[in-house]
Write a protein that holds these residues in place. Structure first.
Motif, short mmCIF file in Angstrom:
data_model
loop_
_atom_site.label_atom_id
_atom_site.label_comp_id
_atom_site.label_asym_id
_atom_site.label_seq_id
_atom_site.Cartn_x
_atom_site.Cartn_y
_atom_site.Cartn_z
N ARG A 75 31.96 25.29 31.32
CA ARG A 75 31.52 26.62 30.38
C ARG A 75 32.48 27.57 30.59
NH1 ARG A 75 27.67 28.20 32.61
NH2 ARG A 75 26.34 29.09 30.79
N TYR A 76 32.69 28.29 29.52
CA TYR A 76 33.97 29.13 29.14
C TYR A 76 33.10 30.57 28.27
CZ TYR A 76 36.93 25.81 30.05
OH TYR A 76 37.87 24.16 30.88
N ALA A 77 33.60 31.43 28.77
CA ALA A 77 33.47 32.71 28.06
C ALA A 77 33.87 33.46 27.61
CB ALA A 77 32.36 33.71 29.45
N TRP A 78 34.04 33.85 25.98
CA TRP A 78 34.45 34.12 25.14
C TRP A 78 34.70 35.62 24.75
CZ3 TRP A 78 38.97 35.02 22.30
CH2 TRP A 78 38.30 35.13 21.31
N CYS A 79 35.26 36.42 24.99
CA CYS A 79 35.07 37.61 24.64
C CYS A 79 36.51 38.79 23.66
CB CYS A 79 34.26 38.86 26.11
SG CYS A 79 34.16 40.15 25.42
N PRO A 80 36.28 39.13 23.00
CA PRO A 80 37.55 39.70 22.12
C PRO A 80 37.93 40.34 22.95
CG PRO A 80 35.63 38.97 20.69
CD PRO A 80 34.73 39.01 22.15
N ARG B 112 32.33 43.78 40.02
CA ARG B 112 31.21 43.69 39.94
C ARG B 112 30.97 42.76 38.80
NH1 ARG B 112 30.44 48.05 42.62
NH2 ARG B 112 30.46 47.70 45.15
N ARG B 113 31.46 43.17 37.72
CA ARG B 113 30.64 43.00 36.25
C ARG B 113 31.55 41.56 36.15
NH1 ARG B 113 32.79 48.24 34.17
NH2 ARG B 113 30.34 49.58 34.11
N LEU B 114 32.94 41.34 35.95
CA LEU B 114 33.97 40.36 35.94
C LEU B 114 33.57 38.92 36.80
CD1 LEU B 114 36.53 39.03 34.65
CD2 LEU B 114 37.39 39.94 36.56
N ALA B 115 32.92 39.05 38.43
CA ALA B 115 32.57 38.25 38.93
C ALA B 115 31.29 38.34 39.04
CB ALA B 115 32.53 39.40 41.06
N ALA B 116 30.89 38.77 38.25
CA ALA B 116 29.14 37.90 37.72
C ALA B 116 29.41 37.44 36.46
CB ALA B 116 28.13 39.08 36.83
N VAL B 117 30.41 37.35 35.59
CA VAL B 117 31.01 36.20 34.74
C VAL B 117 31.22 35.33 34.99
CG1 VAL B 117 32.29 36.02 33.00
CG2 VAL B 117 31.04 38.30 32.84
N LEU B 118 32.30 35.45 36.08
CA LEU B 118 33.05 33.74 37.53
C LEU B 118 32.49 33.05 37.54
CD1 LEU B 118 36.30 35.70 37.41
CD2 LEU B 118 35.66 34.09 35.19
N ARG B 119 31.33 33.97 37.97
CA ARG B 119 30.48 33.12 39.11
C ARG B 119 29.12 31.79 37.62
NH1 ARG B 119 29.17 37.23 42.42
NH2 ARG B 119 28.06 38.24 40.62
N ARG B 120 28.98 32.61 36.54
CA ARG B 120 28.39 31.69 35.92
C ARG B 120 28.67 30.47 34.74
NH1 ARG B 120 25.13 34.68 30.40
NH2 ARG B 120 23.63 32.72 29.73
N TYR B 121 30.48 31.19 34.44
CA TYR B 121 31.14 30.54 34.06
C TYR B 121 32.53 30.27 34.80
CZ TYR B 121 28.66 32.57 30.04
OH TYR B 121 27.39 32.70 29.04
N ILE C 82 43.66 33.40 30.11
CA ILE C 82 42.80 32.57 30.90
C ILE C 82 42.58 33.43 32.38
CG2 ILE C 82 42.01 30.34 31.79
CD1 ILE C 82 44.22 29.38 29.22
N VAL C 83 41.74 34.01 32.02
CA VAL C 83 41.40 34.70 33.05
C VAL C 83 40.29 33.40 34.69
CG1 VAL C 83 40.20 36.63 34.76
CG2 VAL C 83 41.51 36.36 32.63
N GLY C 84 40.26 33.33 35.92
CA GLY C 84 40.05 32.72 36.59
C GLY C 84 38.90 33.39 37.88
N PRO C 85 38.49 32.61 38.80
CA PRO C 85 38.20 33.21 40.09
C PRO C 85 39.25 32.93 41.21
CG PRO C 85 37.08 31.55 39.53
CD PRO C 85 37.85 31.38 38.46
N ARG C 86 40.09 33.55 41.54
CA ARG C 86 40.53 34.10 42.80
C ARG C 86 40.94 33.11 43.12
NH1 ARG C 86 41.79 38.82 45.48
NH2 ARG C 86 42.00 38.01 47.64
N PHE C 87 42.34 32.38 43.34
CA PHE C 87 43.13 31.62 43.99
C PHE C 87 42.30 29.90 43.41
CE2 PHE C 87 42.84 34.87 48.05
CZ PHE C 87 44.16 34.75 47.65
N HIS C 88 42.19 30.35 42.21
CA HIS C 88 41.55 28.95 41.19
C HIS C 88 42.49 28.98 40.33
CE1 HIS C 88 38.36 27.48 42.93
NE2 HIS C 88 37.85 28.62 43.06
N GLU C 89 44.57 29.32 40.72
CA GLU C 89 45.08 28.71 39.97
C GLU C 89 45.33 28.06 39.09
OE1 GLU C 89 46.71 32.74 42.13
OE2 GLU C 89 45.48 30.60 42.71
#
Length: 466
Positions: free
Chosen positions: A260-265, A361-370, A436-443
């Motif tokens: 599951r990925y989030a897309w925001c232009p 906090r906004r970004l972390a919430a997105v990366l917990r969901r996607y 492409i942006v991921g959670p910390r240390f998920h290169e």
């Protein structure tokens, strides 16, 4: 030998290790390629001809004795001209240091050489990596291989241009606000900003600098992973350094199906050129066609722009503290950033920290969901090579000279890994990058998605690359 320049770095190293091709043969062909192509691009600003041939001969000797050549055996590497290289001129793009030759390698260079890579030369950068277009008073401007009238981006613009033009296989660079991602997007290669601490930055003026990181760039995600694995790992000389596990196998095995990925232009709210957004949307649709689940979200990280400017000013003052009373010796970009930092108050910095925290906090919430966030890397096409920055995007005026790279720098201050991968070509035949942006240390996850995108959307090569 022309087919050699289409091999991946991983494939080239494997051939050198089993002695299907000699390291000297690779280096001599690479030097000939640089001699032929570089004059029209000015991407490699210092060619380490003698050192590269000597290193290749030594490697061939070790392989002949049955010794291990290393995971990057014989692979020509370009090193950004702000990263120290022993015995090879390192100018930082500054007339102050035009004849500077370091005595020791930076840690990332030493690790790459220990893995068998061969430093072929230094790649061009703006002065002290300040700016997202590559020109300086020492070497002049670097040009984009897809169209030499255009900029390759910056500040690792020389590395990106040299990669796209098939002059090198791997590039080492740095990223403060987007310096690995912006030129990767403009030149149609893959650039990764790692999580701070994964790749130890040694030496640096400020030991625990969390903003600028060292990182890899290459033509493919798997090659980026191979260089990242070599660069990564704990160092007692870097206070932010952490132990790291290799990611290459994860990247090779990664499957987008069911992810599951989030897309925001437009996360930074500065506008996006319609064609840039269209190419990135096409890449997102291709991921959906490959089995990924993508949802468009509304994520507003625009207040991180203010936070980054304050922190960037502080960073420049810290980096150049000994010279802050001699600003006339710097170019306009560096001098103005130092002035901004000197004018920044403690209250400004405290507000910046709060804004950064809110956006985190906004970004972390997105990366917990996607599993990851997808967004255009650079909101404009490559502009003229002699232009410092675009003044507007889709009719929107820019507030500062660096505002146009807000889509990358808003993630820099979050401490998360982010990569740019080619999403296609514009109508003018210029590359477009998907970030492409991921959670910390998920290169590994970030590069795994990049690996999927590049297979779904190959862009070919610039005409200049032959």
């Amino acid at each position: 030998m022309s087919e050699m320049f289409d091999w991946s770095a991983v494939a080239l190293a494997e051939k050198v290790r089993r002695r299907a091709i000699g390291a000297v043969e690779v280096v001599e062909a690479t030097l000939s390629r640089i001699d032929a192509v570089n004059p029209s691009l000015n991407a490699v600003c210092t060619v380490a001809r003698e050192q590269a041939v000597a290193a290749a001969r030594a490697l061939d000797g070790r392989l002949a004795r049955g010794e291990d050549g290393g995971p990057l055996a014989g692979v020509p590497l370009g090193v950004k001209d702000v990263i120290d290289t022993a015995g090879i001129r390192t100018t930082y793009g500054s007339p102050r240091h035009a004849r500077h030759v370091p005595e020791a390698d930076a840690l990332t260079v030493a690790r790459a050489k220990a893995a068998g890579a061969i430093v072929i030369g230094k790649t061009n950068t703006p002065e002290f990596a300040a700016g997202a277009s590559t020109f300086n008073a020492v070497f002049g401007a670097t040009r984009n291989p897809w169209n030499p009238e255009h900029s390759p981006g910056g500040s690792t613009g020389g590395g990106a241009a040299a990669l796209a033009a098939r002059m090198i296989w791997l590039a080492e660079g740095t990223d403060l606000g987007g310096s690995l991602r912006v030129p990767a997007a403009f030149c149609g290669v893959v650039g990764l900003r790692p999580t701070p601490g994964r790749v130890p930055s040694v030496p640096v003026p400020v030991a625990d600098d969390p903003w600028q990181v060292n990182g890899p760039m290459a033509r493919t995600a798997l090659d980026v992973a191979a260089l990242l694995d070599v660069q990564s790992g704990f160092s007692s000389d870097h206070p932010l350094s952490v132990p790291s596990t290799p990611v290459s196998d994860e990247v090779a095995r990664y499957d987008v199906r069911g992810r599951r990925y989030a897309w925001c232009p437009d996360v930074a709210r500065i506008g996006v050129d319609p064609e840039i957004e269209a190419r990135c949307r096409e890449a997102v649709r291709d991921l959906e066609g490959a089995g990924a689940i993508v949802e468009e979200i509304d994520l507003d990280l625009s207040s991180a722009r203010e936070a980054f400017l304050a922190m960037r000013g502080l960073w420049f003052v810290g980096q150049h503290y000994e010279r802050i009373d001699d600003l006339d010796g710097f170019g306009v970009n560096v001098a103005n950033n130092i002035r901004l930092g000197l004018a920044t108050t403690v209250r400004d910095l405290a507000r910046a920290d709060r804004l950064r925290s809110d956006n985190w906090r906004r970004l972390a919430a997105v990366l917990r969901r996607y599993d990851a966030l997808l967004t255009p890397c650079v909101p404009v096409e490559p502009f003229a090579a002699d232009q410092n920055y675009p003044t507007e995007i889709a009719g929107k005026p820019m507030r500062t000279y660096i505002d146009w790279v807000a889509p990358t720098f808003v993630f820099s201050i979050m401490g998360v890994p982010a990569a740019s991968v080619p999403a296609g070509l514009s109508a003018a035949g210029l590359p477009v990058g998907l970030q492409i942006v991921g959670p910390r240390f998920h290169e590994g996850r970030v590069l795994g998605i990049a690996h999927a995108v590049e297979r779904l959307r190959p862009i070919g090569r610039p005409a200049l690359a032959g």
